[in-house]
Design a protein around this motif. Structure first.
Motif, PDB file in Angstrom:
ATOM      1  N   THR A 276     125.034 158.188  11.940  1.00  0.00           N
ATOM      2  CA  THR A 276     124.363 158.241  10.640  1.00  0.00           C
ATOM      3  C   THR A 276     125.305 158.860   9.612  1.00  0.00           C
ATOM      4  OG1 THR A 276     123.444 160.485  10.832  1.00  0.00           O
ATOM      5  CG2 THR A 276     122.237 158.700  11.927  1.00  0.00           C
ATOM      6  N   GLY A 277     124.815 158.995   8.377  1.00  0.00           N
ATOM      7  CA  GLY A 277     125.634 159.612   7.335  1.00  0.00           C
ATOM      8  C   GLY A 277     125.872 161.084   7.558  1.00  0.00           C
ATOM      9  N   GLU A 278     125.023 161.727   8.354  1.00  0.00           N
ATOM     10  CA  GLU A 278     125.148 163.158   8.586  1.00  0.00           C
ATOM     11  C   GLU A 278     125.890 163.506   9.872  1.00  0.00           C
ATOM     12  OE1 GLU A 278     121.998 161.725   7.993  1.00  0.00           O
ATOM     13  OE2 GLU A 278     122.346 162.053   5.835  1.00  0.00           O
ATOM     14  N   LYS A 279     125.734 162.684  10.916  1.00  0.00           N
ATOM     15  CA  LYS A 279     126.310 163.060  12.211  1.00  0.00           C
ATOM     16  C   LYS A 279     126.334 161.865  13.159  1.00  0.00           C
ATOM     17  CE  LYS A 279     121.707 164.597  13.660  1.00  0.00           C
ATOM     18  NZ  LYS A 279     120.884 165.734  14.157  1.00  0.00           N
ATOM     19  N   THR A 280     127.005 162.065  14.269  1.00  0.00           N
ATOM     20  CA  THR A 280     126.981 161.116  15.375  1.00  0.00           C
ATOM     21  C   THR A 280     126.258 161.776  16.543  1.00  0.00           C
ATOM     22  OG1 THR A 280     129.041 160.026  14.719  1.00  0.00           O
ATOM     23  CG2 THR A 280     128.363 159.800  17.015  1.00  0.00           C
ATOM     24  N   ILE A 281     125.230 161.109  17.019  1.00  0.00           N
ATOM     25  CA  ILE A 281     124.456 161.625  18.155  1.00  0.00           C
ATOM     26  C   ILE A 281     124.875 160.831  19.386  1.00  0.00           C
ATOM     27  CG2 ILE A 281     122.159 162.068  19.070  1.00  0.00           C
ATOM     28  CD1 ILE A 281     121.123 161.646  16.162  1.00  0.00           C
ATOM     29  N   THR A 282     125.400 161.530  20.381  1.00  0.00           N
ATOM     30  CA  THR A 282     125.811 160.886  21.627  1.00  0.00           C
ATOM     31  C   THR A 282     124.974 161.436  22.772  1.00  0.00           C
ATOM     32  OG1 THR A 282     128.082 160.653  20.809  1.00  0.00           O
ATOM     33  CG2 THR A 282     127.732 160.410  23.184  1.00  0.00           C
ATOM     34  N   VAL A 283     124.366 160.551  23.540  1.00  0.00           N
ATOM     35  CA  VAL A 283     123.546 160.965  24.678  1.00  0.00           C
ATOM     36  C   VAL A 283     124.029 160.224  25.916  1.00  0.00           C
ATOM     37  CG1 VAL A 283     121.551 161.422  23.208  1.00  0.00           C
ATOM     38  CG2 VAL A 283     121.813 159.181  24.259  1.00  0.00           C
ATOM     39  N   PRO A 284     123.672 160.719  27.106  1.00  0.00           N
ATOM     40  CA  PRO A 284     124.101 160.032  28.335  1.00  0.00           C
ATOM     41  C   PRO A 284     123.576 158.605  28.392  1.00  0.00           C
ATOM     42  CG  PRO A 284     123.293 162.241  28.841  1.00  0.00           C
ATOM     43  CD  PRO A 284     122.951 161.968  27.405  1.00  0.00           C
ATOM     44  N   GLY A 285     124.426 157.675  28.784  1.00  0.00           N
ATOM     45  CA  GLY A 285     124.006 156.298  28.963  1.00  0.00           C
ATOM     46  C   GLY A 285     123.454 156.091  30.366  1.00  0.00           C
ATOM     47  N   ALA A 286     123.116 154.880  30.688  1.00  0.00           N
ATOM     48  CA  ALA A 286     122.549 154.549  32.000  1.00  0.00           C
ATOM     49  C   ALA A 286     122.611 153.047  32.181  1.00  0.00           C
ATOM     50  CB  ALA A 286     121.102 155.034  32.084  1.00  0.00           C
ATOM     51  N   SER A 287     122.245 152.588  33.367  1.00  0.00           N
ATOM     52  CA  SER A 287     122.141 151.152  33.619  1.00  0.00           C
ATOM     53  C   SER A 287     121.053 150.560  32.739  1.00  0.00           C
ATOM     54  CB  SER A 287     121.819 150.910  35.086  1.00  0.00           C
ATOM     55  OG  SER A 287     121.507 149.548  35.312  1.00  0.00           O
ATOM     56  N   GLU A 288     121.134 149.249  32.507  1.00  0.00           N
ATOM     57  CA  GLU A 288     120.123 148.590  31.673  1.00  0.00           C
ATOM     58  C   GLU A 288     118.815 148.367  32.420  1.00  0.00           C
ATOM     59  OE1 GLU A 288     122.360 145.250  33.741  1.00  0.00           O
ATOM     60  OE2 GLU A 288     122.843 147.200  32.858  1.00  0.00           O
ATOM     61  N   LYS A 289     118.820 148.519  33.747  1.00  0.00           N
ATOM     62  CA  LYS A 289     117.598 148.318  34.541  1.00  0.00           C
ATOM     63  C   LYS A 289     117.108 149.655  35.093  1.00  0.00           C
ATOM     64  CE  LYS A 289     118.865 143.674  36.165  1.00  0.00           C
ATOM     65  NZ  LYS A 289     119.063 142.811  37.354  1.00  0.00           N
TER      66      LYS A 289
END
Length: 348
Positions: A276-289
Protein backbone atom coordinates in the motif's frame (compact mmCIF):
# COMPACT_ATOMS: atom_id res chain seq x y z
CA UNK A 1 -19.47 -36.70 16.36
CA UNK A 2 -20.71 -36.75 12.76
CA UNK A 3 -20.65 -40.14 11.05
CA UNK A 4 -19.25 -39.54 7.58
CA UNK A 5 -18.95 -41.90 4.64
CA UNK A 6 -16.79 -41.51 1.53
CA UNK A 7 -18.04 -42.43 -1.96
CA UNK A 8 -15.14 -42.89 -4.38
CA UNK A 9 -11.71 -44.00 -3.19
CA UNK A 10 -9.54 -42.64 -6.00
CA UNK A 11 -6.41 -40.52 -5.91
CA UNK A 12 -7.97 -37.33 -4.51
CA UNK A 13 -9.72 -39.18 -1.70
CA UNK A 14 -6.53 -41.09 -0.88
CA UNK A 15 -4.11 -38.17 -0.65
CA UNK A 16 -6.51 -35.36 0.30
CA UNK A 17 -9.92 -36.10 1.74
CA UNK A 18 -9.36 -39.24 3.81
CA UNK A 19 -6.29 -38.05 5.74
CA UNK A 20 -8.17 -34.81 6.51
CA UNK A 21 -11.30 -36.65 7.69
CA UNK A 22 -9.22 -38.91 9.95
CA UNK A 23 -7.51 -35.87 11.50
CA UNK A 24 -10.59 -33.63 11.90
CA UNK A 25 -12.27 -33.37 15.31
CA UNK A 26 -16.00 -33.92 15.03
CA UNK A 27 -15.79 -36.31 12.07
CA UNK A 28 -15.84 -40.10 12.32
CA UNK A 29 -14.92 -42.06 9.19
CA UNK A 30 -17.75 -44.59 9.22
CA UNK A 31 -17.83 -46.23 5.78
CA UNK A 32 -16.22 -46.34 2.34
CA UNK A 33 -17.85 -47.09 -1.00
CA UNK A 34 -16.21 -47.81 -4.36
CA UNK A 35 -17.22 -50.25 -7.15
CA UNK A 36 -13.56 -51.30 -7.58
CA UNK A 37 -13.06 -54.01 -4.94
CA UNK A 38 -9.27 -54.02 -5.16
CA UNK A 39 -9.02 -50.25 -4.86
CA UNK A 40 -11.55 -50.27 -2.02
CA UNK A 41 -9.59 -52.88 -0.06
CA UNK A 42 -6.31 -51.04 -0.57
CA UNK A 43 -7.66 -47.71 0.66
CA UNK A 44 -9.61 -49.26 3.54
CA UNK A 45 -6.48 -50.97 4.89
CA UNK A 46 -4.63 -47.64 4.78
CA UNK A 47 -7.30 -45.82 6.83
CA UNK A 48 -8.21 -48.19 9.64
CA UNK A 49 -10.37 -50.72 7.77
CA UNK A 50 -13.77 -49.03 8.13
CA UNK A 51 -16.80 -50.94 6.78
CA UNK A 52 -16.47 -50.95 2.99
CA UNK A 53 -19.04 -51.49 0.28
CA UNK A 54 -19.37 -51.74 -3.49
CA UNK A 55 -23.14 -51.15 -3.29
CA UNK A 56 -24.65 -47.74 -2.50
CA UNK A 57 -27.69 -49.02 -0.60
CA UNK A 58 -25.56 -51.20 1.65
CA UNK A 59 -23.22 -48.25 2.20
CA UNK A 60 -26.03 -45.95 3.35
CA UNK A 61 -27.57 -48.69 5.51
CA UNK A 62 -24.77 -48.31 8.10
CA UNK A 63 -26.30 -44.99 9.19
CA UNK A 64 -24.56 -41.77 8.19
CA UNK A 65 -24.86 -38.07 8.94
CA UNK A 66 -22.92 -36.91 5.87
CA UNK A 67 -21.03 -38.11 2.81
CA UNK A 68 -17.99 -36.92 0.92
CA UNK A 69 -18.44 -37.63 -2.80
CA UNK A 70 -15.16 -38.02 -4.69
CA UNK A 71 -16.31 -40.48 -7.33
CA UNK A 72 -15.84 -39.78 -11.07
CA UNK A 73 -17.84 -36.78 -12.28
CA UNK A 74 -20.26 -38.92 -14.30
CA UNK A 75 -21.39 -40.62 -11.05
CA UNK A 76 -21.92 -37.45 -9.01
CA UNK A 77 -25.60 -36.96 -9.80
CA UNK A 78 -26.50 -40.54 -8.87
CA UNK A 79 -24.47 -40.27 -5.66
CA UNK A 80 -25.98 -36.93 -4.63
CA UNK A 81 -29.51 -38.15 -5.32
CA UNK A 82 -28.83 -41.25 -3.21
CA UNK A 83 -27.60 -39.03 -0.37
CA UNK A 84 -30.72 -36.88 -0.68
CA UNK A 85 -32.91 -40.00 -0.56
CA UNK A 86 -31.20 -41.08 2.66
CA UNK A 87 -31.30 -37.53 4.05
CA UNK A 88 -27.61 -36.95 4.71
CA UNK A 89 -25.51 -33.82 4.15
CA UNK A 90 -23.12 -33.75 1.18
CA UNK A 91 -19.70 -32.35 0.35
CA UNK A 92 -19.19 -33.12 -3.35
CA UNK A 93 -16.05 -32.79 -5.43
CA UNK A 94 -16.34 -30.50 -8.44
CA UNK A 95 -18.10 -30.60 -10.81
CA UNK A 96 -21.45 -31.40 -9.24
CA UNK A 97 -22.48 -33.19 -12.43
CA UNK A 98 -21.64 -33.59 -16.10
CA UNK A 99 -24.09 -30.93 -17.31
CA UNK A 100 -25.76 -27.82 -15.92
CA UNK A 101 -29.14 -29.57 -16.08
CA UNK A 102 -27.83 -32.48 -14.00
CA UNK A 103 -26.27 -30.08 -11.49
CA UNK A 104 -29.66 -28.39 -11.11
CA UNK A 105 -31.20 -31.80 -10.40
CA UNK A 106 -28.56 -32.45 -7.73
CA UNK A 107 -29.23 -29.08 -6.08
CA UNK A 108 -33.01 -29.60 -6.19
CA UNK A 109 -32.70 -33.08 -4.68
CA UNK A 110 -30.70 -31.78 -1.72
CA UNK A 111 -33.02 -28.81 -1.22
CA UNK A 112 -35.99 -31.18 -1.12
CA UNK A 113 -34.22 -33.36 1.44
CA UNK A 114 -33.62 -30.39 3.75
CA UNK A 115 -29.92 -31.25 3.96
CA UNK A 116 -26.87 -29.15 3.08
CA UNK A 117 -24.96 -29.48 -0.20
CA UNK A 118 -21.46 -28.08 -0.55
CA UNK A 119 -18.98 -28.03 -3.45
CA UNK A 120 -15.40 -29.10 -2.74
CA UNK A 121 -13.59 -25.92 -3.79
CA UNK A 122 -10.61 -26.66 -1.57
CA UNK A 123 -8.69 -23.51 -2.61
CA UNK A 124 -10.98 -21.34 -0.45
CA UNK A 125 -9.49 -22.87 2.69
CA UNK A 126 -5.83 -22.19 2.00
CA UNK A 127 -4.42 -19.70 4.54
CA UNK A 128 -3.50 -17.63 1.48
CA UNK A 129 -7.07 -17.41 0.17
CA UNK A 130 -8.46 -16.71 3.64
CA UNK A 131 -5.92 -13.93 4.22
CA UNK A 132 -6.73 -12.34 0.87
CA UNK A 133 -10.44 -12.53 1.75
CA UNK A 134 -9.75 -10.65 5.01
CA UNK A 135 -7.61 -8.01 3.28
CA UNK A 136 -10.28 -7.41 0.64
CA UNK A 137 -13.05 -7.12 3.25
CA UNK A 138 -10.93 -4.76 5.37
CA UNK A 139 -10.18 -2.56 2.35
CA UNK A 140 -6.42 -2.90 2.83
CA UNK A 141 -5.76 -2.04 -0.83
CA UNK A 142 -8.92 -0.02 -1.37
CA UNK A 143 -11.57 -1.05 -3.88
CA UNK A 144 -10.53 -4.02 -6.02
CA UNK A 145 -10.45 -3.18 -9.72
CA UNK A 146 -8.44 -6.02 -11.29
CA UNK A 147 -7.64 -9.66 -10.50
CA UNK A 148 -5.11 -11.82 -12.38
CA UNK A 149 -5.33 -15.46 -11.32
CA UNK A 150 -2.79 -17.63 -13.11
CA UNK A 151 -2.18 -21.38 -13.07
CA UNK A 152 -0.10 -22.50 -16.02
CA UNK A 153 1.39 -25.99 -15.72
CA UNK A 154 1.86 -29.35 -17.45
CA UNK A 155 -0.71 -31.56 -15.65
CA UNK A 156 2.18 -33.90 -14.74
CA UNK A 157 3.22 -34.21 -18.39
CA UNK A 158 1.40 -35.30 -21.53
CA UNK A 159 3.47 -38.48 -21.86
CA UNK A 160 4.57 -41.16 -19.43
CA UNK A 161 7.05 -43.99 -19.79
CA UNK A 162 5.95 -47.59 -19.32
CA UNK A 163 7.95 -50.27 -17.54
CA UNK A 164 9.12 -51.61 -20.92
CA UNK A 165 10.43 -48.16 -21.83
CA UNK A 166 7.63 -47.27 -24.25
CA UNK A 167 6.24 -43.73 -24.02
CA UNK A 168 2.46 -43.34 -24.14
CA UNK A 169 0.08 -40.44 -23.68
CA UNK A 170 -0.84 -40.08 -20.03
CA UNK A 171 -4.38 -41.35 -19.33
CA UNK A 172 -4.75 -38.51 -16.80
CA UNK A 173 -3.76 -35.90 -19.39
CA UNK A 174 -6.03 -37.35 -22.07
CA UNK A 175 -8.95 -37.76 -19.67
CA UNK A 176 -8.82 -34.19 -18.39
CA UNK A 177 -8.63 -32.81 -21.93
CA UNK A 178 -11.59 -34.92 -23.10
CA UNK A 179 -13.60 -33.72 -20.09
CA UNK A 180 -13.12 -30.09 -21.11
CA UNK A 181 -9.53 -29.03 -20.59
CA UNK A 182 -7.85 -26.78 -18.03
CA UNK A 183 -10.55 -24.15 -17.47
CA UNK A 184 -13.20 -26.76 -16.70
CA UNK A 185 -10.87 -28.92 -14.61
CA UNK A 186 -8.82 -26.35 -12.67
CA UNK A 187 -10.06 -22.91 -13.64
CA UNK A 188 -13.29 -23.37 -11.66
CA UNK A 189 -11.26 -22.84 -8.48
CA UNK A 190 -10.04 -19.44 -9.63
CA UNK A 191 -13.51 -18.46 -10.85
CA UNK A 192 -14.91 -19.35 -7.45
CA UNK A 193 -12.19 -17.40 -5.63
CA UNK A 194 -12.90 -14.26 -7.66
CA UNK A 195 -16.64 -14.39 -6.88
CA UNK A 196 -15.99 -15.19 -3.22
CA UNK A 197 -13.29 -12.57 -2.61
CA UNK A 198 -15.31 -9.82 -4.27
CA UNK A 199 -18.75 -10.95 -3.14
CA UNK A 200 -19.92 -10.04 -6.64
CA UNK A 201 -21.51 -11.93 -9.50
CA UNK A 202 -20.11 -11.99 -13.03
CA UNK A 203 -22.10 -9.78 -15.41
CA UNK A 204 -20.23 -10.57 -18.62
CA UNK A 205 -17.45 -12.89 -19.75
CA UNK A 206 -15.30 -13.47 -22.82
CA UNK A 207 -12.56 -15.89 -23.78
CA UNK A 208 -9.38 -16.27 -25.79
CA UNK A 209 -7.57 -19.58 -26.20
CA UNK A 210 -4.72 -21.48 -27.80
CA UNK A 211 -4.38 -25.08 -29.00
CA UNK A 212 -0.91 -26.54 -28.51
CA UNK A 213 -2.11 -30.16 -28.43
CA UNK A 214 -4.59 -31.84 -30.75
CA UNK A 215 -7.85 -31.91 -28.79
CA UNK A 216 -11.20 -30.24 -29.33
CA UNK A 217 -10.88 -28.29 -26.08
CA UNK A 218 -8.19 -25.60 -25.86
CA UNK A 219 -5.27 -26.42 -23.58
CA UNK A 220 -4.31 -22.81 -22.79
CA UNK A 221 -7.23 -20.51 -21.95
CA UNK A 222 -7.76 -16.88 -20.94
CA UNK A 223 -11.13 -16.18 -19.34
CA UNK A 224 -12.14 -12.54 -18.80
CA UNK A 225 -14.95 -11.73 -16.37
CA UNK A 226 -16.58 -8.37 -15.60
CA UNK A 227 -18.15 -8.26 -12.15
CA UNK A 228 -21.25 -6.40 -11.05
CA UNK A 229 -19.47 -3.48 -9.35
CA UNK A 230 -16.90 -2.96 -12.09
CA UNK A 231 -13.96 -5.18 -11.18
CA UNK A 232 -12.38 -7.30 -13.91
CA UNK A 233 -10.92 -10.80 -13.45
CA UNK A 234 -8.58 -12.56 -15.85
CA UNK A 235 -8.08 -16.28 -15.26
CA UNK A 236 -5.25 -17.90 -17.22
CA UNK A 237 -5.19 -21.70 -17.22
CA UNK A 238 -2.92 -24.10 -19.09
CA UNK A 239 -2.09 -27.79 -19.34
CA UNK A 240 0.59 -27.21 -21.98
CA UNK A 241 3.00 -24.93 -20.13
CA UNK A 242 5.97 -27.30 -20.25
CA UNK A 243 3.83 -30.36 -20.95
CA UNK A 244 6.56 -32.01 -23.04
CA UNK A 245 9.55 -30.47 -21.24
CA UNK A 246 12.02 -32.62 -19.34
CA UNK A 247 12.05 -30.00 -16.59
CA UNK A 248 8.68 -28.20 -16.53
CA UNK A 249 8.39 -24.99 -14.53
CA UNK A 250 4.76 -24.35 -13.53
CA UNK A 251 3.60 -20.91 -12.45
CA UNK A 252 0.85 -20.21 -9.91
CA UNK A 253 0.04 -16.70 -8.75
CA UNK A 254 -2.68 -14.29 -7.67
CA UNK A 255 -2.51 -10.53 -8.33
CA UNK A 256 -5.19 -8.14 -7.06
CA UNK A 257 -4.98 -4.46 -7.97
CA UNK A 258 -6.94 -1.99 -5.89
CA UNK A 259 -7.37 1.77 -5.66
CA UNK A 260 -4.92 1.80 -2.76
CA UNK A 261 -2.37 -0.90 -3.50
CA UNK A 262 -1.77 -4.44 -4.67
CA UNK A 263 -1.91 -7.97 -3.26
CA UNK A 264 0.45 -10.60 -4.64
CA UNK A 265 0.74 -14.32 -4.02
CA UNK A 266 3.37 -16.45 -5.76
CA UNK A 267 3.59 -20.16 -5.01
CA UNK A 268 7.26 -20.06 -5.97
CA UNK A 269 8.64 -19.15 -2.56
CA UNK A 270 5.14 -18.96 -1.01
CA UNK A 271 5.21 -15.16 -1.17
CA UNK A 272 2.09 -13.38 0.10
CA UNK A 273 2.10 -9.62 0.48
CA UNK A 274 -0.03 -6.48 0.35
CA UNK A 275 1.70 -3.30 -0.83
CA UNK A 276 0.00 0.00 0.00
CA UNK A 277 1.01 3.66 0.06
CA UNK A 278 1.92 3.38 3.73
CA UNK A 279 3.64 -0.01 4.03
CA UNK A 280 4.23 -3.50 2.72
CA UNK A 281 2.56 -6.27 4.70
CA UNK A 282 4.23 -9.66 4.31
CA UNK A 283 2.71 -12.78 5.86
CA UNK A 284 3.60 -16.48 5.63
CA UNK A 285 2.44 -18.11 2.41
CA UNK A 286 1.09 -21.63 2.01
CA UNK A 287 -0.08 -24.14 -0.57
CA UNK A 288 -3.13 -23.17 -2.61
CA UNK A 289 -5.03 -26.24 -1.32
CA UNK A 290 -6.12 -27.12 2.22
CA UNK A 291 -8.14 -30.32 2.60
CA UNK A 292 -7.81 -30.21 6.38
CA UNK A 293 -9.21 -26.68 6.46
CA UNK A 294 -12.14 -27.63 4.25
CA UNK A 295 -13.08 -30.64 6.36
CA UNK A 296 -12.74 -28.61 9.56
CA UNK A 297 -15.27 -26.20 8.04
CA UNK A 298 -17.49 -29.14 7.03
CA UNK A 299 -17.34 -30.51 10.58
CA UNK A 300 -18.34 -27.12 11.98
CA UNK A 301 -21.20 -26.78 9.48
CA UNK A 302 -22.51 -30.21 10.46
CA UNK A 303 -22.34 -29.21 14.13
CA UNK A 304 -23.94 -25.78 13.84
CA UNK A 305 -25.83 -25.68 10.53
CA UNK A 306 -23.82 -22.58 9.55
CA UNK A 307 -22.08 -23.04 6.17
CA UNK A 308 -19.32 -20.54 7.00
CA UNK A 309 -16.98 -20.26 4.02
CA UNK A 310 -18.09 -23.56 2.44
CA UNK A 311 -19.11 -23.09 -1.22
CA UNK A 312 -22.74 -24.03 -1.85
CA UNK A 313 -23.99 -26.30 -4.59
CA UNK A 314 -25.07 -23.16 -6.43
CA UNK A 315 -21.50 -21.78 -6.19
CA UNK A 316 -20.29 -24.98 -7.79
CA UNK A 317 -22.81 -24.73 -10.60
CA UNK A 318 -22.02 -21.08 -11.37
CA UNK A 319 -18.25 -21.63 -11.55
CA UNK A 320 -18.67 -24.66 -13.81
CA UNK A 321 -21.16 -22.82 -16.03
CA UNK A 322 -18.65 -20.02 -16.59
CA UNK A 323 -15.79 -22.44 -17.27
CA UNK A 324 -17.77 -24.64 -19.65
CA UNK A 325 -19.34 -21.70 -21.46
CA UNK A 326 -15.92 -20.15 -22.02
CA UNK A 327 -14.48 -23.42 -23.30
CA UNK A 328 -17.44 -24.07 -25.59
CA UNK A 329 -17.24 -20.52 -26.96
CA UNK A 330 -13.52 -20.88 -27.67
CA UNK A 331 -14.19 -24.12 -29.56
CA UNK A 332 -17.00 -22.46 -31.53
CA UNK A 333 -14.86 -19.43 -32.40
CA UNK A 334 -12.06 -21.67 -33.65
CA UNK A 335 -14.47 -23.67 -35.81
CA UNK A 336 -15.90 -20.48 -37.32
CA UNK A 337 -12.43 -19.23 -38.22
CA UNK A 338 -11.51 -22.60 -39.76
CA UNK A 339 -14.70 -22.65 -41.83
CA UNK A 340 -13.76 -19.34 -43.43
CA UNK A 341 -10.38 -20.56 -44.57
CA UNK A 342 -9.66 -23.02 -47.36
CA UNK A 343 -6.85 -25.56 -47.24
CA UNK A 344 -4.68 -23.10 -49.14
CA UNK A 345 -5.35 -20.33 -46.67
CA UNK A 346 -7.63 -18.25 -48.92
CA UNK A 347 -10.69 -16.80 -47.19
CA UNK A 348 -14.00 -17.69 -48.80
Amino acid sequence: MARIGVIGCGVVADYGHLPAIIDTPGLELTALMDPDRDRLAQVASKFGDPPSFTNLEEFFAVGLDAVLISSPAWAHLENVQAAAKHRVHVLCEKPLAMTDAEAELAIEAMESSGKMLFTGFVYRFSPVALQIKRWVEEGVIGDIRSLRLIYIWDLHGQYEQQIDGEWIESPRWRGRMIEGGPMVDCGVHQIDLARWWLGEEVEHSSVAAAWVSDYEAPDHVYLHMDHHAGAHTMVEMSFTYGHTAKEPNPHFSYHLIGTGGVIRYDRDGYILEARTGEKTITVPGASEKNFHGMHAAFSEALRTGDPGHLPSGRDGLIATQLARSATDLAIKQRAEISSRVTVGGTRR
